[in-house]
Design a protein around this motif. Structure first.
Motif, PDB file in Angstrom:
ATOM      1  N   THR A  59       0.857  -1.179   0.000  1.00  0.00           N
ATOM      2  CA  THR A  59       0.000   0.000   0.000  1.00  0.00           C
ATOM      3  C   THR A  59       0.899   1.236   0.000  1.00  0.00           C
ATOM      4  O   THR A  59       0.530   2.288  -0.494  1.00  0.00           O
ATOM      5  N   LEU A  88      -0.872  -8.317  -6.669  1.00  0.00           N
ATOM      6  CA  LEU A  88      -2.298  -8.635  -6.608  1.00  0.00           C
ATOM      7  C   LEU A  88      -2.506 -10.138  -6.454  1.00  0.00           C
ATOM      8  O   LEU A  88      -3.362 -10.587  -5.692  1.00  0.00           O
ATOM      9  N   ARG A  91      -1.664 -11.049  -2.876  1.00  0.00           N
ATOM     10  CA  ARG A  91      -2.725 -10.609  -1.965  1.00  0.00           C
ATOM     11  C   ARG A  91      -3.911 -11.550  -2.066  1.00  0.00           C
ATOM     12  O   ARG A  91      -4.614 -11.798  -1.106  1.00  0.00           O
ATOM     13  N   HIS A 103     -12.092  -1.353   5.370  1.00  0.00           N
ATOM     14  CA  HIS A 103     -12.376  -0.785   4.050  1.00  0.00           C
ATOM     15  C   HIS A 103     -13.143  -1.833   3.291  1.00  0.00           C
ATOM     16  O   HIS A 103     -12.590  -2.841   2.882  1.00  0.00           O
ATOM     17  N   LEU A 105     -16.967  -2.804   0.866  1.00  0.00           N
ATOM     18  CA  LEU A 105     -18.079  -2.286   0.088  1.00  0.00           C
ATOM     19  C   LEU A 105     -19.140  -1.746   1.022  1.00  0.00           C
ATOM     20  O   LEU A 105     -19.553  -2.423   1.956  1.00  0.00           O
ATOM     21  N   PRO A 106     -19.594  -0.552   0.763  1.00  0.00           N
ATOM     22  CA  PRO A 106     -20.514   0.075   1.690  1.00  0.00           C
ATOM     23  C   PRO A 106     -21.856  -0.642   1.811  1.00  0.00           C
ATOM     24  O   PRO A 106     -22.498  -0.556   2.838  1.00  0.00           O
ATOM     25  N   ARG A 107     -22.294  -1.338   0.776  1.00  0.00           N
ATOM     26  CA  ARG A 107     -23.671  -1.834   0.815  1.00  0.00           C
ATOM     27  C   ARG A 107     -23.756  -3.348   0.811  1.00  0.00           C
ATOM     28  O   ARG A 107     -24.705  -3.921   0.333  1.00  0.00           O
ATOM     29  N   LYS A 108     -22.704  -3.989   1.370  1.00  0.00           N
ATOM     30  CA  LYS A 108     -22.687  -5.434   1.356  1.00  0.00           C
ATOM     31  C   LYS A 108     -22.931  -5.960   2.770  1.00  0.00           C
ATOM     32  O   LYS A 108     -22.398  -5.409   3.729  1.00  0.00           O
ATOM     33  N   GLU A 116     -16.191 -12.865   1.056  1.00  0.00           N
ATOM     34  CA  GLU A 116     -15.685 -12.414  -0.248  1.00  0.00           C
ATOM     35  C   GLU A 116     -14.327 -12.983  -0.656  1.00  0.00           C
ATOM     36  O   GLU A 116     -14.172 -13.418  -1.794  1.00  0.00           O
TER      37      GLU A 116
END
Lengths: 240, 300, 276
Positions: A59, A88, A91, A103, A105-108, A116
């Motif tokens: 990062t 990637l 990771r 950090h 997804l806001p709507r999950k 995930e």
């Protein structure tokens, strides 16, 4: 045994153009992390503990030094120089990072947030959710919250979701940045148990703990960082 | 046109077939190119004719360029030989092409110029059908730019035309195009087959005669050569279909005059105000009547 | 993951151009207009790779050349110089060496585009379903019932009410129009999708749901995407890697979290700082 991660002479400086400043964050860090062992980073605030983790996760782009990661096939990659695609990949399959902040997804729903990493590896949704539920239960996240996006959770709840997400994929190298910072003692106890369990499974860990007693209990190796010499001082010492 | 007026035969101003030899040659070259690239709208110069654009000047130029002494020409308008447009064009041909016969019989004609119909009687390899075309480009309804239409034709890209058919089915449960049905020739170019009814479109397929289409105002000639593939655009599950002449009892309507049940019918109102149906192709109808009359004579 | 796209040295000049165009434009000159001939250098020397299933963000302010870039890849514009290789299973395509018909085939079958302006991506003269039908008809599907069923499924997937599929998208809200565009782009299941400022100008709640949809699709289908935006939030949410452009040049590229947390270029630092 060869270490999973070997960091040599790692330094990180931020060059801030707007302010015209060069801010050192960590300097000349050496450390090793073995499989099935935990290396703890200690040191005062400003010593650059988090920066080291972020550099390993890429990062942050390290300014100098080497970060040699040994993968399953005994192939060594310098994380400082590896291509973005290689990072990637690692990771995705090898290196996990649990930060203090979530950090995601806001709507999950929390359950899907945790599941995930497994889904991304191509595992079935059913099995992935089952594992996620197990972990959330283990970490004392109330079941009524599983279907809710974590954005509205308390700090401690968020952190547990974050931990579950970081642990579910069973990485080979796990970076932990104060994983128990805002947890109550009972939950902290569960997290400690969990860390011991995955350590026994052979995961290599590099961790920062808020509480010294956790370092004593969990760390196999301790690396103490000192705050780097400020850039201005550095310049002075060079010119004098 | 004054029927009493005789065209001066030997004056340099008028040659056989009204058009000068160079103009006829240009049209013939264009026709050859059009035959070589079936369905391709071949541009040509399109001369001024002594009649307004839109009265069949495109078809007429093709006819006049191909006709020669010994030919027999038939001119039809919507199936009839005696409607105004057909009569005038026939007279013009008679006037400008000495030693060329004209006829009303499809069977006897070597060259047939037609507006909006293909004759019912099957054509032969010895015949040429010339169709008058008002709008040659089927893509004009979906693409205003001619440059882009040319690219679409070149690449065989007719998806937007098909989308229009899709929208038709969505809105009306069927494809509503009644005339000028877009038809793909030999698997590539889609043509506007001129305002013939859907009933005539299957006639373009594997026809023994050469079919030429001429647009005077738009300056294009295209061809459906003998034995060409002609596929009206359609969907696998919504096939192309022709006009339906069944009555309310499910029977095929018959021509009120000759009784034919295998021809394209025009709907007319008779003297009593009743609706009747009659062959659109007058020659076909007359032939059937004549044959029936002979039979009656033979029987008597 | 397999390489999907290899972009090398892509440049686009609007105008007649002159030998000094490239030297007199760019971030260092603080302009993209050549002082000598007045041409606009929309992109110069752009190179990057894209892997299958990856989402790449292209970030920059208006005039940075980011839209030009994807429009060039989608054949909406022709590049001045440059080479792009597209790896598609066993096949390899040299995009700018193809003839018009081959390019059109790729556009219809292997690429999808969602434009900021729905007028560019949709035909408002036909229904929402007709728009999808058009793309399916381009790929030689000729069964009305099947086309209709696929259009219905695609619109349902992008959360457009099936009972509205026969209406013109003209009557739809901006968010709905973008959903129809996404459904249309996905109709032929392309492995590569270009998204050009797809949420710009939409209400925040509508934006969020479109972005969710894009992510879900990416996870379901593994579609590779190039996402062009000036919105750091969109980049953070969607892209694994990010390219930052200014005045037609790539000034920085890296992992998205690194670009956002440790930007290396002064311009990116300013961009990130101003968004927080």
């Amino acid at each position: 045994m060869q270490p999973v991660l070997k960091v040599e002479a790692l330094s990180k400086q931020f060059q801030l153009y707007e302010q015209g400043k060069l801010i050192p964050s960590c300097a000349d860090v050496h450390l090793e992390v073995q499989a099935g062992a935990l290396t703890a980073l200690i040191g005062p605030t400003g010593a650059g503990k988090s920066s080291v983790l972020k550099c390993i996760h890429r990062t942050y782009l390290p300014t100098s030094g080497r970060m040699l990661y040994r993968d399953r096939d005994n192939h060594v990659t310098d994380l400082a120089l590896a291509s973005e695609h290689r990072i990637l990949e690692l990771r995705h399959s090898d290196i996990g990072f649990v930060t203090q902040f979530l950090h995601c997804l806001p709507r999950k729903a929390a359950l899907d947030v945790v599941a995930e990493p497994l889904l991304a590896r191509g595992e079935g949704a059913g099995g992935a959710r089952e594992r996620a539920a197990e972990l959330l239960a283990l970490l004392n996240v109330p079941e009524r919250l599983w279907g809710v996006p974590p954005a509205t959770f308390s700090g401690g709840e968020k952190q547990r979701v974050n931990l579950a997400r970081g642990l579910i994929a069973r990485p080979r190298l796990l970076l932990l940045d104060e994983p128990t910072a805002s947890l109550d003692p009972a939950t902290t106890g569960r997290v400690v148990d969990l860390i011991e369990r995955i350590k026994a499974e052979g995961v290599a860990m590099l961790a920062i703990f808020h509480q010294p007693e956790l370092v004593n209990r969990l760390a196999d190796r301790v690396v103490e960082l000192t705050p780097p010499v400020a850039a201005t001082e550095l310049l002075e010492t060079c010119t004098s | 046109m004054n029927p009493g007026y005789e065209l001066p035969q030997n004056e340099a101003g008028y040659s056989f077939g009204f058009l000068d030899e160079y103009a006829k040659r240009e049209v013939r070259r264009t026709v050859l190119k059009a035959i070589c690239i079936p369905g391709y709208q071949t541009p040509y110069a399109s001369r001024e004719m002594p009649m307004g654009r839109g009265f069949g000047t495109g078809g007429l130029q093709v006819t006049l360029s191909l006709v020669g002494p010994g030919d027999t020409v038939k001119v039809i308008d919507q199936g009839a030989d005696d409607s105004v447009n057909a009569v005038n064009l026939r007279k013009f041909i008679e006037l400008t092409c000495p030693h060329v016969d004209t006829t009303e019989h499809t069977r006897d004609a070597t060259l047939i110029q037609s507006r909006h119909r293909v004759p019912e009687m099957p054509l032969t390899e010895a015949q040429v059908l010339v169709l008058q075309v008002p709008y040659p480009d089927p893509l004009v309804v979906v693409e205003p730019s001619e440059a882009r239409r040319k690219t679409m034709h070149g690449e065989g890209d007719y998806s937007r035309l098909l989308t229009k058919l899709y929208e038709d089915i969505v809105q009306f449960d069927e494809i509503t195009i009644s005339h000028r049905y877009p038809t793909r020739i030999n698997g590539h170019y889609v043509i506007d087959p001129s305002p013939i009814p859907r009933y005539d479109v299957p006639q373009l397929h594997q026809n023994r005669a050469l079919i030429l289409l001429g647009a005077g105002r738009e300056k294009k000639i295209y061809a459906v050569p003998p034995y060409s593939q002609a596929d009206p655009l359609a969907f696998d599950d919504v096939p192309f279909r022709t006009e339906d002449f069944t009555d309310e009892y499910g029977r095929r309507r018959a021509c009120a005059r000759c009784g034919a049940i295998d021809s394209f019918l025009d709907e007319l109102i008779d003297d009593d105000g009743a609706r009747i149906w009659q062959c659109s192709d007058s020659d076909y109808c007359n032939e059937r009547l004549a044959a029936a009359g002979k039979q009656e004579v033979a029987r008597a | 993951m397999n390489q999907m796209l290899e972009v090398r040295n892509l440049s686009k000049i609007h105008g007649r151009g002159c030998p000094r165009c490239f030297d007199s434009t760019g971030p260092d000159m603080d302009t993209n207009i050549c002082a000598h001939c007045g041409s606009v250098v929309a992109a110069h020397g752009v190179s990057f790779d894209l892997r299958a299933g990856e989402i790449l963000g292209i970030m920059g302010e208006s005039g940075s050349g980011k839209s030009t870039l994807v429009k060039t890849l989608f054949f909406d514009e022709t590049p001045t110089v440059g080479e792009v290789l597209f790896f598609d299973g066993e096949r390899q395509w040299d995009l700018f060496a193809l003839n018009a018909a081959e390019q059109r085939w790729l556009r219809n079958h292997r690429f999808g585009m969602v434009y900021q302006n729905p007028h560019l991506g949709l035909n408002f003269k036909v229904s929402a379903g007709g728009n999808i039908a058009e793309r399916l008809l381009m790929s030689d599907l000729s069964h009305y019932g099947e086309i209709r069923e696929r259009a219905r499924r695609l619109l349902a997937r992008t959360e457009v009410l099936p009972e509205r599929m026969d209406e013109s998208p003209k009557k739809f809200s901006g968010g709905m129009q973008q959903r129809v565009q996404i459904a249309k782009a996905l109709a032929t299941q392309p492995p590569l999708l270009f998204l050009d400022e797809v949420t710009t100008g939409l209400d925040l709640s509508v934006q969020a749901r479109i972005l969710d949809l894009i992510l879900e699709i990416q996870q379901e289908l593994g579609t590779a995407m190039i996402v062009v935006t000036h919105d750091l939030g969109v980049i953070r949410l969607l892209a694994g890697r990010t390219i930052v452009m200014k005045y037609g040049r790539v000034i920085e590229s890296g992992l998205t979290d690194q670009i956002l947390e440790d930007p290396q270029h002064a311009y990116t630092q300013r961009l990130v700082a101003s968004s927080l």
